[in-house]
Design an enzyme around this catalytic site. Structure first.
Site, PDB file in Angstrom:
ATOM      1  N   HIS A  79       0.865  -1.180   0.000  1.00 29.64           N
ATOM      2  CA  HIS A  79       0.000   0.000   0.000  1.00 29.64           C
ATOM      3  C   HIS A  79       0.899   1.226   0.000  1.00 29.64           C
ATOM      4  CE1 HIS A  79       0.981  -0.817   4.232  1.00 29.64           C
ATOM      5  NE2 HIS A  79       1.035   0.494   4.328  1.00 29.64           N
ATOM      6  N   HIS A 117       3.535 -16.416  29.286  1.00 27.94           N
ATOM      7  CA  HIS A 117       3.381 -15.224  28.436  1.00 27.94           C
ATOM      8  C   HIS A 117       4.772 -14.666  28.143  1.00 27.94           C
ATOM      9  CE1 HIS A 117       3.208 -13.814  32.636  1.00 27.94           C
ATOM     10  NE2 HIS A 117       3.855 -12.753  32.204  1.00 27.94           N
TER      11      HIS A 117
END
Length: 845
Positions: free
Chosen positions: A379, A521
């Site tokens: 883009h 995590h």
């Protein structure tokens, strides 16, 4: 590009070998009695002294081998009358000539520059050369195209670079088989519409001229594959260039002053002077589109860097933003290779929806110090080149997988089955810290650390099953001999300020070389081996040390004009080479002591002890010049300083001090700066002395009052203009460099002598009279501002040129704002991609 095209012998040979009438007599080698410069069908006289006399002698003898000559090279560093008389003999004696090279440039001046030849015209009889397909008239003094050239109906290649042509004749359109035309480095201000009649033209080089418009007929060049328009005054291209008449994949070379170019469904290849290339394949767009671009100066608000990243380029903006192409568009960004690339990688990043992402990047080397970063553009948005630690990534499926570091063997992450329900992307970065830096920081000879590991993921913050992380043990430590009480596993989760010791919260499985532990995590992990009981604060200092650059600050004064001061912040390894390059033109104190700075950190320079910045600069806040440090970019500015003290009585001693962070309300005085130097986060970084010498020989200021400075504007409101006040500011900065600027503005030397005599002992009067007398003659003329900018740059006054550009840019913005406020602008007249947060571009002198 143009110089290469002119110098290639292959171009000459290829042009002469095209299908044109061949001579009836076969080409033979030179006989025993032939001169050495006459070999077969080639006659090379350009490197021989008195080449014209040699050719006239051959013609007088009616040398039979002249009938076989197809290639003639003749230097134009000859007497003009002799040269014209010699060329008049060519058609009758060399009737089968196919290539004629009449170049100057073989001789060089005192400074090594190529000197132009004496050729100003050509004999009309040369039009009889019916077989001529290649004509090179480069590096001469042609002011108009000789009348015989458009009559050479077989001409395939025409080189006119480095002449004095201001116009091209309409008759040029008669060259229907011309495929290659270069007119670079001339004075062309406009092009004839007949140029569009050159239907066979494939390559056209118009770079380094004074063109501000192109005729619409140029869109009729249906076979054009390469068009070079670099270094002109163009602000836009004609709509006709966007029509689908041109062949597939034409190449377009533009200057950075032009902010747009057309792209057709046939595609094109565009090279911008700012170090950017774009390739639009055929079918990338279904309709013609105008692409805009702009190169922004890097600013923290626009550039997003990771903790260990370095910026390698400016910020390129392409719009319309978010445009969808049917085929991938290739983008090349030029950057200077960094010194250390071990365990680092170069990536192009793009911004979309206020977030930055990485593009798959490939490096292409053009020269030892020039690299291109190539990527496919999904883009149009903002793009920049970044150096970062090697990043490894993978897609974790529900079945589990293994992620390994490519730069640091032994760093692994194992994802068990069931760690995630949906596939998620994970990535890792590994940063190495030198042991000597750590030991110097801790003061502990046996301290050691593992590589620093950064883990990140997409999707939910936690995994459903524990993930196993493997880190190498710190250097010199083995799993069989270590003291477990000295081993610490540290954890840091941004934006927390400190590192936490989580050794007691996890189970460390040790082997001979590695430590393994499980997490649910991701964040940052670091394995330390030290006797220090509390390592959180020490880890923060070590982590910052990995991100810091050792730099020096420089303040140099121009030798010919001490009020012009160059300020620069350089990585320590670049200081010596930079000083050697600058000290021919500048003098000043030694660089400051080593200072530590972060990539992208803002700092500023403040002048003290009665010295101020004499400039209305966008990057100047209350007399303090703002910088942003990027290790691989030029952190340099040139400013003018003034003083309120009496310099006619004595020299003025002052200083410039550098401070980090945002600009404080009050600049600390010398005693306060000394006190802050002892602090851990001191604002003050360094102070360098500045000395303004006593003024001498400028007593006649009364003469300057006689100048009639009539109100005037150069330029126009739409493209930016300079007022009388702006010109006075420019005059105040030129100093002893004004004669060089005047000569580059085209003023004759005798006028400079007259100004010197009329305003003797009055330097200000000399400068103002020169500048305003020139400006009054230019009033209403297009291109006057560009001529002034070019003269400043050619006179090595880039600092003043950049300040003038900043003034012009500010004027353009004010004009556009006023148009919008009055409601005269269309709704979509604002530049795409411009928002309130990006409306102010940082300026740098």
């Amino acid at each position: 590009m143009a110089a290469a095209a002119e110098g290639l012998e292959s171009r000459e040979a290829a042009a002469a070998s095209k299908d044109a009438p061949r001579p009836a007599v076969e080409s033979v080698d030179a006989g025993p009695g032939a001169p050495p410069f006459l070999a077969g069908n080639r006659l090379n006289l350009d490197l021989y002294p008195e080449g014209c006399h040699q050719l006239l002698h051959l013609c007088a003898q009616h040398h039979q081998q002249l009938l076989q000559v197809e290639f003639l090279r003749l230097s134009t560093h000859e007497d003009p009358q002799l040269l014209e008389a010699t060329l008049a003999q060519v058609p009758g004696n060399l009737p089968h000539l196919r290539s004629l090279v009449l170049k100057g440039g073989q001789n060089r001046g005192a400074l090594g520059a190529c000197l132009q030849g004496t050729l100003t015209t050509l004999p009309t009889g040369l039009s009889a050369l019916a077989h001529l397909v290649h004509l090179d008239l480069s590096f001469n003094k042609l002011e108009t195209l000789p009348a015989c050239v458009p009559q050479l109906c077989s001409l395939d290649t025409l080189l006119l670079s480095h002449n004095r042509l201001s116009v091209l004749p309409e008759t040029l359109g008669a060259l229907h088989v011309l495929t290659f035309l270069t007119v670079t480095h001339n004075c062309l201000q406009k092009l004839p519409p007949a140029l569009g009649a050159l239907s066979a033209l494939q390559q056209l080089d118009l770079s380094e001229n004074l063109l501000d418009t192109l005729p619409p007929e140029i869109g009729g060049l249906s076979n054009l594959t390469e068009l070079n328009l670099a270094s002109n005054r163009l602000q836009s291209l004609p709509v006709s260039l966007g029509t689908p008449q041109v062949l597939e994949m034409p190449k377009l070379f533009l200057t950075s002053d032009l902010d747009s170019f057309p792209v057709t469904p046939q595609g094109c290849s565009v090279t911008l002077a700012c170090g950017v290339r774009l390739r639009f394949p055929a079918g990338a767009t279904t309709t013609p589109i105008t692409v805009h671009y702009r190169l922004w100066l890097p600013e923290p608000a626009l550039v997003s860097l990771g903790p260990h990243d370095s910026l390698l380029s400016g910020v390129l903006e392409l719009w319309p933003h978010g445009v969808a192409f049917q085929q991938d568009v290739s983008l090349w960004l030029l950057f200077v290779p960094p010194r250390a690339r071990r365990c680092h990688e170069v990536v192009v990043r793009t911004r979309r929806d206020n977030s930055w992402s990485d593009l798959e990047t490939h490096l292409e080397e053009e020269a030892p110090k020039r690299l291109w970063a190539r990527c496919q553009v999904p883009h149009f948005s903002w793009f920049l080149v970044v150096l970062r630690p090697v990043s490894n990534a993978c897609l974790v499926p529900p079945e589990g997988t293994l992620l390994c570091s490519s730069g640091h063997p032994g760093v692994k992450v194992t994802f068990p089955p069931g760690a995630t329900e949906e596939p998620r992307h994970v990535s890792m970065q590994v940063v190495h810290m030198a042991g000597r830096e750590l030991r110097a920081l801790l003061g502990e000879p046996e301290a050691a650390v593992s590589p620093l590991l950064c883990l990140s993921q997409s999707g939910p913050p936690s995994f459903l099953q524990p993930v196993t992380v493997q880190l190498p043990l710190p250097p010199g430590v083995t799993g069989f001999s270590l003291d477990h009480s000295r081993l610490h596993l540290l954890y840091w989760a941004p934006p927390a300020a400190t590192w936490d010791d989580i050794t007691a919260q996890v189970v460390l499985e040790l082997t001979h070389l590695y430590a393994r532990f499980q997490v649910t995590h991701f964040s940052w992990y670091w394995l330390w081996y030290t006797t220090k009981t509390c390592v959180g604060g020490l880890a923060r200092k070590a982590w910052e040390r990995l991100r810091l650059h050792q730099v020096n600050l420089i303040a140099l004064q121009r030798r010919r004009d001490p009020e012009q001061v160059l300020l620069q912040c350089l990585p320590r390894n670049k200081v010596d080479a930079t000083l050697r390059r600058l000290l021919e033109r500048y003098r000043g104190p030694e660089p400051s002591d080593t200072v530590e700075m972060f990539e992208g950190e803002k700092f500023f320079a403040a002048f003290e002890r009665g010295i101020d910045v004499d400039a209305d600069r966008p990057d100047c806040v209350e007399g303090r010049v703002c910088f942003v440090f990027y290790s691989h970019l030029k952190n340099v500015k040139e400013v003018y300083i003034t003083t309120a003290l009496d310099r006619e009585a004595q020299a003025v001693r002052g200083q410039v001090s550098f401070y980090r962070g945002s600009v404080p309300v009050e600049v600390p005085q010398e005693a306060e700066a000394a006190r802050q130097r002892k602090g851990a986060d001191a604002l003050w970084m360094a102070t360098l002395p500045i000395k303004l010498p006593r003024l001498q020989g400028l007593k006649g200021h009364g003469k300057g009052a006689r100048l009639s400075l009539a109100p005037l504007n150069l330029g126009d409101a739409e493209t930016g203009f300079l007022t009388q006040s702006n010109l006075l500011s420019v005059a105040g900065r030129l100093g002893p460099d004004w004669p060089a600027v005047a000569l580059h503005l085209g003023m004759p030397y005798r006028e400079l002598q007259r100004i010197r005599h009329e305003f003797r002992d009055d330097l200000d009067g000399q400068i103002r009279h020169m500048l305003f007398s020139w400006a009054e003659r230019q009033a209403g003329q297009p291109g006057a501002v560009e001529l002034l900018l070019q003269a400043l740059e050619q006179s090595d006054r880039q600092d003043v040129a950049e300040e003038v550009r900043a003034i012009l840019e500010l004027g353009r913005h004010k004009y556009q704002d006023s148009i919008r406020r009055t409601g005269l602008a269309a709704e979509d007249s604002a530049l795409p991609g411009t928002s309130a947060s990006q409306s102010t571009e940082p300026a740098q002198a």
